[in-house]
Design an enzyme around this catalytic site. Structure first.
Site, PDB file in Angstrom:
ATOM      1  N   GLU A  37       1.339  -1.291   0.294  1.00  0.00           N
ATOM      2  CA  GLU A  37       0.084   0.216   0.150  1.00  0.00           C
ATOM      3  C   GLU A  37       1.240   1.300  -0.074  1.00  0.00           C
ATOM      4  O   GLU A  37       2.315   1.566   0.969  1.00  0.00           O
ATOM      5  CB  GLU A  37      -0.619   0.069   1.190  1.00  0.00           C
ATOM      6  CG  GLU A  37      -1.613   1.503   1.612  1.00  0.00           C
ATOM      7  CD  GLU A  37      -2.509   1.361  -0.013  1.00  0.00           C
ATOM      8  OE1 GLU A  37      -2.383   2.482  -0.365  1.00  0.00           O
ATOM      9  OE2 GLU A  37      -3.116   0.504  -0.115  1.00  0.00           O
ATOM     10  N   MET A  40      -2.242   5.312   1.533  1.00  0.00           N
ATOM     11  CA  MET A  40      -3.963   5.029   1.923  1.00  0.00           C
ATOM     12  C   MET A  40      -4.015   4.322   3.079  1.00  0.00           C
ATOM     13  O   MET A  40      -4.968   2.974   2.002  1.00  0.00           O
ATOM     14  CB  MET A  40      -4.492   5.862   0.412  1.00  0.00           C
ATOM     15  CG  MET A  40      -4.620   7.352   0.498  1.00  0.00           C
ATOM     16  SD  MET A  40      -5.239   7.720  -0.449  1.00  0.00           S
ATOM     17  CE  MET A  40      -5.535   7.023  -1.945  1.00  0.00           C
ATOM     18  N   GLY A  42      -6.305   1.937   3.982  1.00  0.00           N
ATOM     19  CA  GLY A  42      -7.377   1.653   3.898  1.00  0.00           C
ATOM     20  C   GLY A  42      -8.272   1.414   2.434  1.00  0.00           C
ATOM     21  O   GLY A  42      -9.420   1.777   2.764  1.00  0.00           O
ATOM     22  N   GLY A  43      -7.260   2.272   1.704  1.00  0.00           N
ATOM     23  CA  GLY A  43      -7.835   2.389   0.007  1.00  0.00           C
ATOM     24  C   GLY A  43      -8.334   3.976   0.207  1.00  0.00           C
ATOM     25  O   GLY A  43      -8.163   4.543   1.349  1.00  0.00           O
ATOM     26  N   THR A  44      -8.931   4.414  -1.519  1.00  0.00           N
ATOM     27  CA  THR A  44      -9.623   5.313  -1.650  1.00  0.00           C
ATOM     28  C   THR A  44     -10.234   5.681  -0.938  1.00  0.00           C
ATOM     29  O   THR A  44     -11.109   6.830  -0.643  1.00  0.00           O
ATOM     30  CB  THR A  44     -10.169   5.565  -3.112  1.00  0.00           C
ATOM     31  OG1 THR A  44      -8.417   5.213  -4.267  1.00  0.00           O
ATOM     32  CG2 THR A  44     -10.297   6.821  -3.916  1.00  0.00           C
ATOM     33  N   HIS A 443     -45.398   1.983   8.319  1.00  0.00           N
ATOM     34  CA  HIS A 443     -45.917   2.919   8.417  1.00  0.00           C
ATOM     35  C   HIS A 443     -45.196   3.546   9.439  1.00  0.00           C
ATOM     36  O   HIS A 443     -45.754   3.142  10.905  1.00  0.00           O
ATOM     37  CB  HIS A 443     -47.420   2.735   7.941  1.00  0.00           C
ATOM     38  CG  HIS A 443     -47.985   4.739   7.818  1.00  0.00           C
ATOM     39  ND1 HIS A 443     -47.790   4.936   7.110  1.00  0.00           N
ATOM     40  CD2 HIS A 443     -48.850   5.191   8.792  1.00  0.00           C
ATOM     41  CE1 HIS A 443     -48.638   6.390   7.156  1.00  0.00           C
ATOM     42  NE2 HIS A 443     -49.061   5.831   9.083  1.00  0.00           N
TER      43      HIS A 443
END
Length: 459
Positions: A37, A40, A42-44, A443
């Site tokens: 990695e 970053m 954890g990614g984008t 409802h």
């Protein structure tokens, strides 16, 4: 660097949603896994994508509610927004999720390698480590999952003017008084509306004749009406010719001759794949003209034992699609034959109110040769929307007249992304629209609107 690479059962290059999920699961099974990695954890999505932007959307919605407190019989002091406060909120959310991901990575038993990877041979990468030095890694199976980054078009003067992107906008330490947004896609619309709510004077420029050209015209028009009511100036059918900064002012010149001025300009014209520095030629991995990794419908690349997933593989650019890519890879790496063909992909644009869609639009259904029936419902007809005083929007359903199957829905209204899943479930199960028309739904909830939508006269 020369030498013998370290061998792994699975090598994942890039830790976006598909890659990180596959790496953790494979490592927990006892296999040797390395994930590289670059910057970053954890990614984008967690760092600069869905999570921080939706954190700011939540801030904008809270501000809207506070401003309309009197409508609910409440008296509040005048709400005040600051860039520092927004940044603090966003950072708190992101940091918590990054820390959680980092712990999960280490707990899984994977070898988390922080640095920049470059292929030197099929399945082999050299990693320039974040702390210095290099490592040479080889995977028996390799997955490329490096994602995308904001694309900055070659408009003269745009970069020199210090344009903002969806990444840099998330770290803005001041609130622009006047903001010009170039691009009327989902990213541009979300930022335009949230900053208009925060108090910026926003002008949005879109080169197409209307916003959201992939949506039906009546739905796109309803979105435009909502944005206009929020004070956003929409300029459609306009091409940006050049951008020039003069001190604190940025002038955006249109090809038609008009000039739009602001304090900052945000460019939101799509995203580009992160592939240019990966050395994919050495890996035997081909890319298309735009740089996306070429894959078949099993997510296999042109190199044996090498796969790609998520945005970088040209999959629809949503985190939930990347997660489905993980499921496909999980099966195929075990010898299966899972495919991306005929996926039913939902999505939500997080405006206020939300626009959620799954399946075909009316135009697409007609183009495909279906005998179409269409139901429409104003959101004001949904009791829950009235209790929440969120009555803007339109729900629309497209049904096959012969089979009574739901071909698609477009839901523009509050909590639309939540209601969408019920429709998607019915479509996946092959249920006729009458199943939702006649189903007992609590409802008053927003999802109850499906009873009303599918009971409405169809044309």
């Amino acid at each position: 660097m020369t030498g013998t690479p370290q061998d792994f059962d699975l090598l994942v290059v890039g830790g976006d949603k598909a890659g990180k999920t596959l790496a953790m699961e494979t490592a927990r099974s006892g296999a040797r896994v390395a994930m590289v990695e670059n910057g970053m954890i954890g990614g984008t999505c967690i760092n600069v994508g869905c999570i921080p932007t939706k954190a700011l959307v939540a801030s904008a919605r809270a501000l809207r509610t506070a401003r309309h407190a009197q409508d609910f019989g409440l008296t509040l002091t005048q709400p005040h927004v600051t860039a520092e406060g927004l940044l603090r909120h966003k950072t708190h959310v992101v940091d918590g999720m990054v820390a959680g991901n980092h712990k999960q990575f280490l707990d899984s038993g994977m070898d988390l390698v922080l640095g920049r990877a470059r292929f030197t041979a099929p399945g082999t990468v050299e990693v320039a480590l974040e702390e210095g030095g290099t490592r040479l890694l080889h995977g028996r199976q390799t997955v490329i999952n490096t994602g995308t980054r904001p694309r900055v078009p070659g408009i003269p003067g745009l970069e020199e003017a210090g344009c903002l992107t969806s990444d840099s906008m998330l770290d803005l330490h001041r609130m622009p008084q006047r903001l010009v947004v170039i691009g009327g896609g989902p990213i541009g619309l979300e930022f335009a509306q949230m900053f208009a709510t925060f108090g910026s004077e926003v002008t949005l420029i879109e080169s197409a004749a209307r916003l959201l050209p992939r949506e039906d015209e009546d739905v796109a028009r309803a979105v435009a009406d909502i944005l206009t009511a929020d004070g956003i100036k929409l300029v459609t059918g306009a091409r940006v010719a050049s951008v020039r900064r003069d001190g604190t002012r940025v002038d955006v010149a249109l090809a038609e001759g008009a000039v739009v001025s602001g304090d900052d300009v945000l460019v939101a014209t799509g995203r580009s794949p992160v592939t240019e520095d990966l050395g994919l030629e050495a890996a035997g991995v081909r890319t298309d003209a735009a740089g996306f990794v070429q894959v078949d419908d099993h997510l296999a690349t042109t190199a044996p034992g090498t796969w790609a997933a998520g945005d970088v593989a040209g999959s629809p650019q949503f985190t939930h699609v990347s997660l489905d890519d993980y499921r496909i890879l999980r099966e195929n790496l075990a010898g299966g034959s899972a495919s991306t063909r005929d996926r039913l992909v939902p999505y939500t644009i997080f405006l206020t109110p939300e626009l959620a869609r799954v399946g075909l639009t009316e135009a697409q259904a007609r183009d495909d040769g279906h005998d179409v029936r269409v139901a429409r419902l104003p959101v004001a007809a949904i009791p829950r929307a009235r209790t929440a005083r969120e009555t803007d929007g339109l729900w629309k359903a497209v049904v096959d007249a012969r089979t009574e199957q739901i071909l698609g829905v477009s839901l523009l209204g509050p909590e639309a992304g939540e209601a969408l899943t019920t429709v998607q479930t019915a479509m996946t199960a092959g249920l006729p629209y009458t199943a939702l028309r006649d189903m007992i739904i609590t409802h008053p909830t927003i999802t109850e609107g499906l009873n009303l939508l599918f009971s409405a006269p169809m044309t």
